[in-house]
Design a protein around this motif. Structure first.
Motif, mmCIF file in Angstrom:
data_model
loop_
_atom_site.group_PDB
_atom_site.id
_atom_site.type_symbol
_atom_site.label_atom_id
_atom_site.label_comp_id
_atom_site.label_asym_id
_atom_site.label_seq_id
_atom_site.Cartn_x
_atom_site.Cartn_y
_atom_site.Cartn_z
ATOM 1 N N PRO A 64 0.842 -1.209 0.000
ATOM 2 C CA PRO A 64 0.000 0.000 0.000
ATOM 3 C C PRO A 64 0.872 1.252 0.000
ATOM 4 O O PRO A 64 1.982 1.233 0.547
ATOM 5 C CB PRO A 64 -0.792 -0.104 1.310
ATOM 6 N N HIS A 65 0.375 2.332 -0.608
ATOM 7 C CA HIS A 65 1.108 3.598 -0.629
ATOM 8 C C HIS A 65 0.148 4.761 -0.429
ATOM 9 O O HIS A 65 -0.818 4.891 -1.177
ATOM 10 C CB HIS A 65 1.821 3.795 -1.971
ATOM 11 N N CYS B 295 5.044 9.313 -2.237
ATOM 12 C CA CYS B 295 4.514 8.400 -1.231
ATOM 13 C C CYS B 295 4.890 8.949 0.136
ATOM 14 O O CYS B 295 6.007 9.400 0.356
ATOM 15 C CB CYS B 295 5.095 7.003 -1.410
ATOM 16 N N ILE C 141 4.930 7.104 2.876
ATOM 17 C CA ILE C 141 5.746 6.171 3.667
ATOM 18 C C ILE C 141 7.161 6.703 3.459
ATOM 19 O O ILE C 141 7.702 6.689 2.345
ATOM 20 C CB ILE C 141 5.554 4.715 3.199
ATOM 21 N N HIS D 290 9.856 4.964 1.594
ATOM 22 C CA HIS D 290 9.604 4.830 0.150
ATOM 23 C C HIS D 290 9.962 6.128 -0.562
ATOM 24 O O HIS D 290 10.568 6.127 -1.629
ATOM 25 C CB HIS D 290 8.136 4.492 -0.118
ATOM 26 N N MET E 133 10.352 7.191 -4.411
ATOM 27 C CA MET E 133 8.938 7.300 -4.766
ATOM 28 C C MET E 133 8.450 8.737 -4.630
ATOM 29 O O MET E 133 7.634 9.071 -3.769
ATOM 30 C CB MET E 133 8.114 6.371 -3.883
#
Ligand code: C2O
Ligand code: CU
Length: 479
Positions: free
Chosen positions: A403-404, A456, A458, A461, A466
């Protein structure tokens, strides 16, 4: 020894046993921004925090004004926010005002929108708060460590006419990876975390404390502002017999509705405003459980009812928040762009044609890609250049096994479809949680000129690639 995995039950039980007495959640320090006089000062600095109650000692953290969370900044909608950020850290920093539609120069992205604030330096942020709602602030410099060590705080923009509730509470959730001796594990930015779901910790706090019990009263109505400040943990809160109603998402009002399956899911950087009616009996205890990760459910906190009730029935006050001044995208006429997210552990089989180039970038330590490119800093060619004032649809495709929570700066967008199905509430968000292999369509008007981060949330990430830049082009050339 550090627990690398998701929260351990034993760890929590240990924490719980130490807190057998009833402790009330201490209120956060609130700072009203003074709109005319001197700016509010926020100093990023090392400090200590009692994440765990006595008899345990305190934990070394980095915090605004040395505390976790930093002061809750409260202003009224339309007010001007002026904050003098002071850098008391041993490294550069910035402050990003997550979700606030600031002018680009106030967005707090190092190198892209401002020079990073040097050690010992300061920077004056000044911008208006166009939208009422629940927002937050955090650094955008080495966020995976600076936010991970505790640099964050709530920013609440009050409506001129708020909905009626008995109490308005902010719960800033965080997840820490602590060692046995109660300090933060210093393995920030580990490659393993970056390849997988990010830095998941083993200790969850609300407003900087492992919570035990929160006192409530039968019949009381709360507005609960949830903010997820964790680097990576997604929460799925089960309020037991209570029936929370979601009234705002990422600060923006939404048609009041019950969460799907009764579980309040909130990814990193997201905010949810809930209306929570306390319908239990006096002296009852209701447990709030986090059930997001299968097999790793744990008790977050107990809601403990007073012996005296406040009222005998649920109030019939409206839960509908006044709308914010957001431009409505013209979905029929909007330009459409496909945005593909790749990478991470188990992501190779979903890479498609650009596999060769992505594998090459992975060997250099970049593990996540947006349209085949991994960012290596905050400066890069824009993924897209959008004409100022145009309606835009991003067709986002999560071609990964993870998940992102995807965040766009400077704008809020409507989430209009998931896996090809129109969403029920067309919610406005600034950070949308995409499930593994999910396709999500967002629509917005590119009405805020400048270069905006798109990444993202996170934080591991983000640091491993990302991230991209979306340029909203006012027609004047940028140097
Ligand atoms: Cu909350 Cu780009 O960040
Ligand atoms: Cu991610």
């Amino acid at each position: 020894m550090t627990s690398q995995g998701p929260i351990s039950r034993r760890g929590l039980l240990r924490a719980g046993a130490a807190l057998a007495s009833v402790s009330l959640l201490s209120p956060m320090r609130t700072a009203w921004a003074d709109t005319s006089g001197s700016p509010l000062r926020l100093r990023a600095a090392a400090g200590t925090a009692g994440l765990r109650s006595a008899p345990y000692g305190s934990t070394d953290i980095w915090g605004y004004d040395g505390i976790v969370p930093g002061p809750e900044i409260r202003v009224r909608q339309g007010d001007r926010i002026r904050v003098m950020a002071e850098n008391g850290l041993d490294e550069e920093t910035t402050i990003h005002w997550h979700g606030i539609r600031t002018p680009n120069a106030m967005d707090g992205v190092p190198h892209l929108t401002q020079a990073p604030i040097p050690v010992g330096g300061e920077f004056l942020y000044a911008f208006d708060a166009p939208d009422a709602g629940t927002f937050w602030y955090h650094p955008h410099q080495r966020s995976f460590e600076q936010v991970g060590r505790g640099l964050y705080g709530p920013l609440i923009v009050e409506e001129a006419n708020p909905i009626r509730v008995d109490r308005d509470l902010t719960w800033m959730l965080d997840d820490w990876r602590m060692t046995e001796d109660g300090q933060l594990a210093d393995d920030f930015g580990s490659r393993h975390d970056a390849m997988h779901g990010g830095r998941i910790g083993n200790t969850v706090t609300i407003n900087g404390k492992i919570p035990e019990r929160i006192a409530v009263r039968s019949g009381e109505r709360l507005r609960l502002r949830l903010i997820n400040a964790a680097n990576a943990r997604i929460f799925g809160l089960d309020f037991g017999d209570l029936e929370p109603v979601i009234v705002a998402m990422d600060g923006q009002p939404v048609a009041p509705h019950a969460p799907r399956d009764g579980i309040v899911v909130i990814g990193p950087a997201m905010r949810l405003d809930l209306v929570l009616d306390l319908t239990g009996r006096p002296d009852a205890v209701e447990t709030v459980t986090d059930v997001f990760y299968d097999g790793l459910e744990y008790r977050l906190v107990d809601l403990a009812y007073d012996p005296d009730m406040l009222r005998a029935s649920v109030p019939d006050w409206s839960m509908v928040l006044p709308p914010n001044p957001l431009a409505e995208p013209d979905v029929a006429a909007a330009a459409r762009h496909r945005i593909v997210f790749n990478g991470g552990m188990m992501g190779q089989m979903m890479m498609g044609d650009a596999m060769g180039s992505m594998m090459g970038q992975m060997r250099q330590g970049n593990m996540w890609f947006i349209n085949g490119v991994a960012a290596t800093g905050h400066i890069m060619d824009p993924l897209l250049t959008l004409p100022l004032g145009s309606s835009q649809i991003f067709e986002m495709d999560n071609r990964t096994a993870w998940p992102h929570p995807i965040h766009l700066h400077g704008h809020s967008f409507r989430v209009i479809a998931r896996n090809g199905q129109p969403t029920r509430h067309r919610e406005w968000q600034d950070t949308v949680l995409m499930a593994p292999e999910e396709r999500v369509e967002i629509a917005f008007v590119a009405d805020n000129p400048g270069d905006w981060m798109f990444h993202c949330h996170i934080l591991e990430h983000q640091a491993a690639g990302m991230m991209g830049v979306i340029r909203v082009d006012s027609g004047t050339t940028k140097t």
